[in-house]
Design a protein around this motif. Structure first.
Motif, PDB file in Angstrom:
ATOM      1  N   UNK A 156       0.831  -1.197   0.000  1.00 29.07           N
ATOM      2  CA  UNK A 156       0.000   0.000   0.000  1.00 29.07           C
ATOM      3  C   UNK A 156       0.871   1.255   0.000  1.00 29.07           C
ATOM      4  N   UNK A 157       0.350   2.322  -0.596  1.00 29.28           N
ATOM      5  CA  UNK A 157       1.040   3.614  -0.664  1.00 29.28           C
ATOM      6  C   UNK A 157       2.443   3.421  -1.244  1.00 29.28           C
ATOM      7  N   UNK A 158       3.480   3.819  -0.511  1.00 25.40           N
ATOM      8  CA  UNK A 158       4.843   3.563  -0.987  1.00 25.40           C
ATOM      9  C   UNK A 158       5.415   2.302  -0.368  1.00 25.40           C
ATOM     10  N   UNK A 159       4.590   1.497   0.289  1.00 20.39           N
ATOM     11  CA  UNK A 159       5.037   0.260   0.899  1.00 20.39           C
ATOM     12  C   UNK A 159       4.730   0.151   2.373  1.00 20.39           C
ATOM     13  N   UNK A 160       4.448   1.301   3.035  1.00 16.12           N
ATOM     14  CA  UNK A 160       4.240   1.276   4.476  1.00 16.12           C
ATOM     15  C   UNK A 160       3.481   2.540   4.868  1.00 16.12           C
ATOM     16  N   UNK A 161       2.820   2.503   6.044  1.00 14.50           N
ATOM     17  CA  UNK A 161       2.079   3.654   6.553  1.00 14.50           C
ATOM     18  C   UNK A 161       2.938   4.387   7.582  1.00 14.50           C
ATOM     19  N   UNK A 162       3.863   5.191   7.082  1.00 13.57           N
ATOM     20  CA  UNK A 162       4.772   5.926   7.959  1.00 13.57           C
ATOM     21  C   UNK A 162       4.039   6.966   8.795  1.00 13.57           C
ATOM     22  N   UNK A 163       2.897   7.443   8.311  1.00 16.38           N
ATOM     23  CA  UNK A 163       2.191   8.507   9.021  1.00 16.38           C
ATOM     24  C   UNK A 163       1.698   8.083  10.397  1.00 16.38           C
ATOM     25  N   UNK A 164       1.538   6.769  10.641  1.00 18.23           N
ATOM     26  CA  UNK A 164       1.004   6.292  11.911  1.00 18.23           C
ATOM     27  C   UNK A 164       2.101   5.950  12.931  1.00 18.23           C
ATOM     28  N   UNK A 165       3.326   6.325  12.666  1.00 18.07           N
ATOM     29  CA  UNK A 165       4.441   5.943  13.535  1.00 18.07           C
ATOM     30  C   UNK A 165       4.190   6.307  15.005  1.00 18.07           C
ATOM     31  N   UNK A 166       3.865   7.554  15.272  1.00 20.41           N
ATOM     32  CA  UNK A 166       3.670   8.005  16.656  1.00 20.41           C
ATOM     33  C   UNK A 166       2.454   7.356  17.291  1.00 20.41           C
ATOM     34  N   UNK A 167       1.416   7.127  16.505  1.00 17.65           N
ATOM     35  CA  UNK A 167       0.207   6.520  17.042  1.00 17.65           C
ATOM     36  C   UNK A 167       0.417   5.049  17.371  1.00 17.65           C
ATOM     37  N   UNK A 168       1.278   4.388  16.611  1.00 16.52           N
ATOM     38  CA  UNK A 168       1.613   2.998  16.959  1.00 16.52           C
ATOM     39  C   UNK A 168       2.369   2.947  18.288  1.00 16.52           C
ATOM     40  N   UNK A 169       3.257   3.895  18.501  1.00 17.52           N
ATOM     41  CA  UNK A 169       3.962   3.942  19.781  1.00 17.52           C
ATOM     42  C   UNK A 169       2.978   4.188  20.931  1.00 17.52           C
ATOM     43  N   UNK A 170       2.011   5.068  20.726  1.00 16.56           N
ATOM     44  CA  UNK A 170       1.007   5.336  21.751  1.00 16.56           C
ATOM     45  C   UNK A 170       0.231   4.073  22.096  1.00 16.56           C
ATOM     46  N   UNK A 171      -0.123   3.294  21.084  1.00 17.45           N
ATOM     47  CA  UNK A 171      -0.823   2.039  21.358  1.00 17.45           C
ATOM     48  C   UNK A 171       0.032   1.137  22.239  1.00 17.45           C
ATOM     49  N   UNK A 172       1.319   1.059  21.941  1.00 18.22           N
ATOM     50  CA  UNK A 172       2.197   0.250  22.772  1.00 18.22           C
ATOM     51  C   UNK A 172       2.174   0.686  24.225  1.00 18.22           C
ATOM     52  N   UNK A 173       2.093   1.985  24.451  1.00 13.69           N
ATOM     53  CA  UNK A 173       2.053   2.502  25.824  1.00 13.69           C
ATOM     54  C   UNK A 173       0.742   2.167  26.520  1.00 13.69           C
ATOM     55  N   UNK A 174      -0.336   2.049  25.747  1.00 11.63           N
ATOM     56  CA  UNK A 174      -1.647   1.752  26.325  1.00 11.63           C
ATOM     57  C   UNK A 174      -1.892   0.258  26.533  1.00 11.63           C
ATOM     58  N   UNK A 175      -1.121  -0.576  25.860  1.00 14.57           N
ATOM     59  CA  UNK A 175      -1.502  -1.986  25.692  1.00 14.57           C
ATOM     60  C   UNK A 175      -1.100  -2.914  26.819  1.00 14.57           C
ATOM     61  N   UNK A 176      -0.272  -2.484  27.745  1.00  4.13           N
ATOM     62  CA  UNK A 176       0.251  -3.421  28.751  1.00  4.13           C
ATOM     63  C   UNK A 176      -0.884  -4.143  29.486  1.00  4.13           C
ATOM     64  N   UNK A 177      -0.808  -5.491  29.449  1.00  2.28           N
ATOM     65  CA  UNK A 177      -1.764  -6.373  30.114  1.00  2.28           C
ATOM     66  C   UNK A 177      -3.190  -6.235  29.585  1.00  2.28           C
TER      67      UNK A 177
END
Length: 406
Positions: free
Chosen positions: A199-220
């Motif tokens: 998709x796009x140029x191969x990856x969704x770079x625009x969601x980089x920060x939001x993916x990190x935020x999910x990691x912070x929310x996801x514990x347990x």
């Protein structure tokens, strides 16, 4: 050089430095110009205001290269603009060391119709306008000079090229494909990038920060990632310590890539990940609680602590907004029904035809119809390498909300 003469009063948008000139604003073209040629832009009273790329097939008849009517549009111009875009990103500490990075974000970097993403030693360029297409070689040369990358791949296969009268085009502009997969690392997680057919140029770079935020929310937490594609959000949730991550997409090849990406990261517990190939709309309904009078015996249904809704573009333009609104309402309604008390919904729209105000109303309506009390914890947007020019709000295509329910 041909001169594009505006209708009376239509120069006001140029005074605000908005780069688009629509068909209805054009009084006439004095002289001859081929698609992509540079034209001089003048007001009805003869004042020369800008230089722009002519696009006779598009409703956007011209895109401004420079608001300095004396500036030459040549190879040197593109070297300056590309170098400036790369330098702006180098000045942002949060982007330091990123192996996947957007280098040029079209109008917001003063280069309408030009997208360029860097993945390691490879730059992928996407040209979506007649002007950008005409200057392909100059843009590629400027990227080599500014980055030192020895491989440039063109992914000019976006549907919007048809609106410019342009055929799709893909292939290597410089260098050739490697025998090894193209890898990037994001927040400690390794992933493959398919620049030729992803998709796009191969990856969704625009969601980089939001993916990190999910990691912070996801514990347990139990996490449901809808429209998961190749697993970017899913892997960050696992990296953040999620108890379980269920990922849903309608593309089995995308899910296979996601599973392969997980295998690239032995530090992540693959036993906590489940990949489901299904239509997201149908799967959300299958998961939700069911009353006895609906269809068969009652079912308790699933509950998740965090749900990610990152669908594809439902509304490429404003004329698709009504149909897209129904689709956004549907998935958010079902998402609210599946959230555990205190849970979080990360919901997004990348549709240019859906503004932030409308999107928030859609999500609010979905919460109301689901019988859930909810509040916005944070508004979400693209990462810092996807800037938005103050004069060009259309550049803010990605909008999102982090919502918490009672």
């Amino acid at each position: 050089m041909a001169q594009l003469i505006l209708e009376p009063g239509k120069e006001r948008s140029l005074f605000r430095r908005h780069p688009w000139i629509f068909a209805g604003s054009v009084k006439q073209l004095s002289g001859r110009a081929r698609p992509g040629d540079t034209v001089e832009v003048a007001s009805a009273d003869g004042r020369v205001l800008a230089r722009a790329a002519w696009s006779p097939e598009s409703q956007i008849r011209a895109r401004v290269w420079s608001f300095d009517p004396a500036e030459s549009i040549d190879d040197a111009f593109f070297k300056r603009r590309v170098a400036a875009a790369v330098a702006r990103r180098a000045a942002l500490p949060e982007l330091a060391g990123q192996s996947g990075l957007r280098l040029i974000h079209a109008e917001s970097d003063g280069l309408p119709g030009v997208i360029a993403d860097r993945y390691g030693d490879t730059v992928v360029v996407q040209l979506t306008s007649a002007g950008a297409d005409k200057w392909r070689d100059a843009i590629a040369g400027a990227l080599v000079k500014a980055t030192g990358c020895g491989r440039i791949f063109e992914r000019s296969d976006s549907e919007v090229r048809a609106l410019e009268g342009l055929a799709p085009r893909t292939g290597w502009l410089l260098g050739e494909a490697s025998d090894s997969p193209l890898l990037i690392e994001e927040h400690g997680v390794r992933m493959t990038v398919d620049i030729e057919s992803g998709h796009k140029t191969g990856f969704y770079l625009d969601q980089r920060d939001n993916r990190r935020l999910l990691g912070e929310l996801a514990r347990d937490k139990r996490v449901l990632n809808c429209f998961c594609y190749t697993g970017g959000f899913s892997l960050q949730a696992l990296a953040g310590g999620a108890r379980q991550v269920v990922s849903v997409d309608s593309s089995q090849p995308a899910l296979d890539t996601a599973a392969a990406n997980l295998a690239l990261n032995p530090q992540l517990d693959a036993g906590r990940a489940e990949w489901r190939c299904a239509n997201v709309f149908d799967e959300l309904r299958r998961l939700r609680p069911r009353r006895e009078d609906e269809s068969g015996p009652a079912q308790a249904g699933e509950q998740y602590d965090v749900i990610v809704l990152d669908p594809p573009k439902f509304a490429p333009s404003a004329r698709h907004a009504e149909q897209a609104s129904r689709a956004y309402k549907d998935i958010n309604l079902q998402g609210f029904k599946l959230l555990a008390p205190g849970g979080f919904l990360m919901t997004y729209s990348c549709s240019g035809g859906i503004g932030l105000e409308l999107f928030q109303k859609i999500v609010a309506g979905a919460a109301r119809d689901a019988g859930r009390s909810a509040r916005i914890v944070r508004r979400l947007q693209g990462a810092a390498d996807h800037p938005v020019d103050l004069a060009f709000p259309e550049g803010e295509y990605l909008k999102g909300l982090l919502v918490q329910v009672d």
